[in-house]
Design a protein around this motif. Structure first.
Motif, mmCIF file in Angstrom:
data_model
loop_
_atom_site.group_PDB
_atom_site.id
_atom_site.type_symbol
_atom_site.label_atom_id
_atom_site.label_comp_id
_atom_site.label_asym_id
_atom_site.label_seq_id
_atom_site.Cartn_x
_atom_site.Cartn_y
_atom_site.Cartn_z
ATOM 1 N N HIS A 1 48.581 13.597 23.668
ATOM 2 C CA HIS A 1 49.153 12.567 24.541
ATOM 3 C C HIS A 1 48.058 11.663 25.131
ATOM 4 O O HIS A 1 48.258 10.468 25.334
ATOM 5 C CB HIS A 1 49.942 13.184 25.690
ATOM 6 N N CYS B 1 55.086 16.655 29.865
ATOM 7 C CA CYS B 1 53.652 16.290 29.893
ATOM 8 C C CYS B 1 53.529 14.858 29.402
ATOM 9 O O CYS B 1 52.802 14.043 29.978
ATOM 10 C CB CYS B 1 52.847 17.205 28.974
ATOM 11 N N SER B 2 54.238 14.540 28.314
ATOM 12 C CA SER B 2 54.204 13.195 27.751
ATOM 13 C C SER B 2 54.654 12.166 28.791
ATOM 14 O O SER B 2 54.072 11.088 28.912
ATOM 15 C CB SER B 2 55.120 13.131 26.525
ATOM 16 N N GLY C 1 61.247 16.576 23.491
ATOM 17 C CA GLY C 1 62.281 17.243 24.279
ATOM 18 C C GLY C 1 63.057 16.203 25.073
ATOM 19 O O GLY C 1 64.288 16.159 25.061
ATOM 20 N N ASP C 2 62.326 15.353 25.748
ATOM 21 C CA ASP C 2 62.926 14.322 26.606
ATOM 22 C C ASP C 2 63.837 13.387 25.792
ATOM 23 O O ASP C 2 64.863 12.933 26.280
ATOM 24 C CB ASP C 2 61.789 13.514 27.248
ATOM 25 N N VAL D 1 57.522 20.874 20.854
ATOM 26 C CA VAL D 1 57.769 21.875 21.917
ATOM 27 C C VAL D 1 57.988 21.188 23.263
ATOM 28 O O VAL D 1 57.705 20.003 23.414
ATOM 29 C CB VAL D 1 56.568 22.841 22.078
ATOM 30 N N GLY E 1 56.153 21.131 26.127
ATOM 31 C CA GLY E 1 54.833 21.520 26.634
ATOM 32 C C GLY E 1 54.867 21.854 28.113
ATOM 33 O O GLY E 1 54.348 22.890 28.537
ATOM 34 N N LEU E 2 55.510 21.005 28.897
ATOM 35 C CA LEU E 2 55.460 21.166 30.353
ATOM 36 C C LEU E 2 56.057 22.489 30.822
ATOM 37 O O LEU E 2 55.600 23.079 31.793
ATOM 38 C CB LEU E 2 56.192 19.995 31.040
HETATM 39 C C1 LIG Z 1 67.686 18.194 33.807
HETATM 40 C C2 LIG Z 1 66.448 18.967 33.498
HETATM 41 N N1 LIG Z 1 66.514 19.985 32.618
HETATM 42 C C3 LIG Z 1 65.386 20.694 32.320
HETATM 43 C C4 LIG Z 1 64.196 20.380 32.911
HETATM 44 C C5 LIG Z 1 62.970 21.199 32.591
HETATM 45 N N2 LIG Z 1 62.039 20.492 31.740
HETATM 46 C C6 LIG Z 1 61.031 19.760 32.258
HETATM 47 S S1 LIG Z 1 60.089 19.028 31.085
HETATM 48 C C7 LIG Z 1 61.044 19.708 29.857
HETATM 49 C C8 LIG Z 1 60.746 19.478 28.407
HETATM 50 C C9 LIG Z 1 59.597 18.574 28.145
HETATM 51 O O1 LIG Z 1 59.359 18.517 26.767
HETATM 52 P P1 LIG Z 1 58.950 17.192 26.047
HETATM 53 O O2 LIG Z 1 59.827 16.094 26.443
HETATM 54 O O3 LIG Z 1 58.872 17.475 24.589
HETATM 55 O O4 LIG Z 1 57.524 16.864 26.642
HETATM 56 P P2 LIG Z 1 56.104 17.595 26.498
HETATM 57 O O5 LIG Z 1 55.938 18.342 27.782
HETATM 58 O O6 LIG Z 1 56.107 18.485 25.302
HETATM 59 O O7 LIG Z 1 55.166 16.467 26.369
HETATM 60 C C10 LIG Z 1 62.075 20.485 30.371
HETATM 61 C C11 LIG Z 1 63.063 21.208 29.546
HETATM 62 C C12 LIG Z 1 64.172 19.304 33.824
HETATM 63 N N3 LIG Z 1 63.047 18.911 34.417
HETATM 64 N N4 LIG Z 1 65.292 18.627 34.099
#
Ligand SMILES: Cc1ncc(C[n+]2csc(CCOP(=O)(O)OP(=O)(O)O)c2C)c(N)n1
Ligand code: SF4
Length: 370
Positions: A59, A88-89, A133-134, A162, A164-165
């Protein structure tokens, strides 16, 4: 006072509110010897806060490539609105262009916030950063509707397969059968967000790898010039999975030999993964956990204006577990959302008396309804 290429001026760093302000879109000539770009800014003007992500996280490479692309293009930082969700992203927008506007939305809800802001002022350039994920899990519905409406913004997915956060659960883009130490085995097929975007009629769809700065910068510049939603799916490795049990530098080893004085987690700092490969070439890349992905860079034989060819290419690549990188699909014909609604003057520039209906007209509407 700064004079921007489109002729609008701003002495206080605020965006101009003049109607029809066209963002600086053409590639700027090479920066001068003093490192000043076409609008008189140096690269430091495009920087953000210091990153708090793990050392070596893909990122962070993407953030620096956003900085490079906007600096080289001569984009006015105050002309950009950064959007993100949660992950994290989604923290990344803090790490580039501090002078820009920004909004960190709820998880998976970045598109609706972006739509509100960019419909209020469609002369600003939207720049969204999201995760797989987002976007692909909780935010899939919003993502598809954003594309369907063709809101003019660059939508970057920092794709690591994944969450990550929240400590590495599989996202909707993880490969079926993939095994990770903490998450176990993923039983479900991945959603290919580029294919999904093309199916939803996105007019700009590209894929890249965070460790290929040249390609990412080029695609970002092209995406910033697109008149609708431009989707950039960037494979962005997560260092947290560099956890080989047999390594003395692994998390497991560290824990076994740790005398606990605090409840801190520890993630090994890593060298960022960089690749350099030519058009048409296939490149195997080893990720931090020892797993491998195969990248194939598009060459001139793919016609990015051919939608069916793009879908075929992605389907074949998906079956072979290949990541095709480059501009996959482009269609510049679709009108943006602001064009569809014939927006001229930014709504944000109207005074309250023009925006707020009078008490009498509200009363009229209410009495017509009830
Ligand atoms: C409504 C809601 N559901 C679940 C979460 C928990 N949560 C925070 S970040 C995240 C996933 C992040 O994954 P991604 O978008 O792939 O970003 P990365 O951290 O991998 O960069 C989740 C499930 C949340 N914050 N809000
Ligand atoms: S956990 Fe993974 S995605 Fe999050 S900052 Fe660390 S390396 Fe990046």
């Amino acid at each position: 006072m700064t004079t921007v290429k489109n002729g609008s001026t701003a002495g206080n760093g605020a965006p101009t509110t003049a109607a029809h302000v066209t963002p600086p879109r053409m590639p700027a000539p090479a920066a001068s010897a003093a490192g000043v770009n076409i609008i008189g800014l140096v690269k430091a003007d495009y920087k953000g806060l210091e990153s708090t992500l793990c050392n070596g996280c893909g990122h962070d490479s993407i953030s620096s490539q956003i900085i490079t692309a906007c600096y080289e293009l001569g984009v006015k930082p105050e002309h950009i609105v950064k959007f993100s969700g949660i992950g994290c992203s989604s923290k990344s927008p803090a790490y580039f262009m501090s002078r820009s506007f920004g909004f960190n939305a709820l998880h998976g809800r970045m598109p609706s916030v972006a739509q509100g802001a960019l419909m209020a002022n469609h002369t600003l350039q939207g720049l969204g950063v999201s995760g797989d994920g987002d976007t692909g899990s909780i935010g899939l519905g919003q993502f598809m509707h954003l594309i369907r409406r063709n809101l003019r913004m660059v939508y970057i997915i920092e794709n690591n397969g994944v969450y990550g956060l929240t400590k590495g659960q599989f996202s909707a883009t993880a490969d079926v059968g993939q095994e990770l130490k903490h998450a176990g085995r993923n039983e479900f097929p991945p959603i290919d967000l580029c294919r999904a975007a093309i199916v939803a009629d996105c007019g700009f769809v590209a894929r890249s790898f965070a460790g290929d700065p040249k390609q990412v910068v080029t695609l970002l510049k092209a995406a910033l010039s697109h008149r609708g939603t431009a989707v950039l799916d960037i494979i962005s490795p997560c260092v947290t999975f560099n956890n080989r049990d047999d390594s003395t530098k692994s998390y497991t080893w560290g824990k076994a030999h740790d005398e606990r004085i605090n409840d801190f987690g520890f993630v090994m700092s890593q060298e960022e993964i960089r690749v350099d490969y030519a058009e048409g070439e296939t490149k195997e890349v080893e990720l931090f956990d020892g797993s491998k992905i195969v990248l194939k860079k598009l060459d001139g034989s793919h016609d990015p204006t051919d939608k069916q060819a793009a879908l075929r290419l992605l389907t074949e690549a998906h079956d072979k577990q290949l990541f095709i990188t480059g501009l996959l699909y482009i269609n510049t014909e679709r009108p943006s959302l602001a064009e569809t609604y014939h927006l001229v003057k930014p709504i944000a520039s109207y005074q309250q008396d023009k925006l707020r209906p009078s008490r009498e007209s509200l009363q009229k509407i209410m009495s017509a309804m009830y």
